[in-house]
Design an enzyme around this catalytic site. Sequence first.
Site, mmCIF file in Angstrom:
data_model
loop_
_atom_site.group_PDB
_atom_site.id
_atom_site.type_symbol
_atom_site.label_atom_id
_atom_site.label_comp_id
_atom_site.label_asym_id
_atom_site.label_seq_id
_atom_site.Cartn_x
_atom_site.Cartn_y
_atom_site.Cartn_z
ATOM 1 N N GLU A 101 41.435 6.464 -17.473
ATOM 2 C CA GLU A 101 40.827 7.804 -17.455
ATOM 3 C C GLU A 101 41.852 8.886 -17.798
ATOM 4 O O GLU A 101 41.546 9.861 -18.481
ATOM 5 C CB GLU A 101 40.201 8.073 -16.084
ATOM 6 C CG GLU A 101 39.021 7.199 -15.756
ATOM 7 C CD GLU A 101 37.845 7.410 -16.694
ATOM 8 O OE1 GLU A 101 37.534 8.579 -17.004
ATOM 9 O OE2 GLU A 101 37.238 6.411 -17.120
ATOM 10 N N LEU B 151 40.394 9.832 -3.594
ATOM 11 C CA LEU B 151 40.298 11.262 -3.352
ATOM 12 C C LEU B 151 39.098 11.594 -2.483
ATOM 13 O O LEU B 151 39.173 12.434 -1.589
ATOM 14 C CB LEU B 151 40.191 12.025 -4.677
ATOM 15 C CG LEU B 151 41.448 12.166 -5.520
ATOM 16 C CD1 LEU B 151 41.158 13.061 -6.709
ATOM 17 C CD2 LEU B 151 42.604 12.723 -4.718
ATOM 18 N N HIS C 21 32.311 3.721 -3.768
ATOM 19 C CA HIS C 21 33.181 2.607 -3.382
ATOM 20 C C HIS C 21 33.413 2.585 -1.872
ATOM 21 O O HIS C 21 33.382 1.518 -1.242
ATOM 22 C CB HIS C 21 34.519 2.690 -4.114
ATOM 23 C CG HIS C 21 34.451 2.244 -5.536
ATOM 24 N ND1 HIS C 21 33.989 1.002 -5.909
ATOM 25 C CD2 HIS C 21 34.782 2.874 -6.695
ATOM 26 C CE1 HIS C 21 34.045 0.879 -7.222
ATOM 27 N NE2 HIS C 21 34.513 1.997 -7.712
ATOM 28 N N HIS D 101 41.061 1.989 -5.795
ATOM 29 C CA HIS D 101 40.154 1.574 -6.861
ATOM 30 C C HIS D 101 40.723 0.407 -7.649
ATOM 31 O O HIS D 101 40.099 -0.640 -7.801
ATOM 32 C CB HIS D 101 39.862 2.748 -7.807
ATOM 33 C CG HIS D 101 38.791 2.458 -8.811
ATOM 34 N ND1 HIS D 101 39.025 1.728 -9.963
ATOM 35 C CD2 HIS D 101 37.478 2.775 -8.827
ATOM 36 C CE1 HIS D 101 37.891 1.616 -10.641
ATOM 37 N NE2 HIS D 101 36.948 2.241 -9.971
ATOM 38 N N GLU E 73 39.208 -3.196 -7.850
ATOM 39 C CA GLU E 73 39.211 -3.730 -9.205
ATOM 40 C C GLU E 73 40.609 -4.065 -9.720
ATOM 41 O O GLU E 73 40.825 -4.142 -10.923
ATOM 42 C CB GLU E 73 38.533 -2.731 -10.159
ATOM 43 C CG GLU E 73 37.073 -2.481 -9.810
ATOM 44 C CD GLU E 73 36.402 -1.530 -10.777
ATOM 45 O OE1 GLU E 73 37.009 -1.225 -11.834
ATOM 46 O OE2 GLU E 73 35.272 -1.091 -10.490
#
Length: 261
Positions: free
Chosen positions: A87, A201, A206, A142, A173
């Site tokens: 990202e 954050l 999740h 994450h 992941e």
Amino acid sequence: MNQALLIAGFGTTVPSAQEELAALEAALAAAAPGWQAVRAYTSGMVRRALAARGRPVDSPAEALAKLKAAGVEKVFVQPTHFLCGIEYEKLKADAAAAAPGFARLRVGRPLLDGTEAVRALAALLMELCPAAEGRAVVFMGHGTAAFANLAYPALQTVFELAGRPDLRVGTVEGWPGLEEARSWLRAHPACRSVRLVPLLLAAGDHALHDMAGEDPGSWQSILEKEGCEVSCTLRGLAAEPAFRQFCAARMAGEMRQTDGL
């Protein structure tokens, strides 16, 4: 106002998580007086979902195009991503494409971009999670397929070197995952109380589904089946004032170095 602070993150569709992100954005904006603060989300999936609800958020490219049309000359792009991952690379590409339209355009650093950043975040997390006899804290991050995923095992190493092996790092992941935390818990049967904390954050999907909840595949359910007493913190790091101050001070320092703020 001819200078803008573009705060760009992945985004979320969870209302309570949006409030957490908004609190971080407000702290970053307050650390850049005289700069117009603008929001952008890098996730197309999140943007489409929000647009369907009548709450559209610009992509970084869209936000930069609007700033250019408004006559803004100087832009500092502050990511709220954790890693120099996929990202963040997308964000840098959007910024590079838009840069010729501005007198100055700079992209700031993600949260975990090097050794000192990892050590600083670890120190903050150790303060927020003081040691308690018989309890382990498992952070859920994450994770990514990108090389930047190494920030997670690096964070675990800092905890170990600081004498806090009760703090375990896992990812949804990436690596390490939940299995590595489970292995440590099995080897330390005295730690039967486990607190699950989002290393995110905001406490979005999740945290609400992969980490907590009654789904058989959630981290909470898996650990409870192994006999652990599990509690869940359903708030992201952005909900912590100390974390927001940490991010704001880090950004302000970089802006002073690069743009004379």
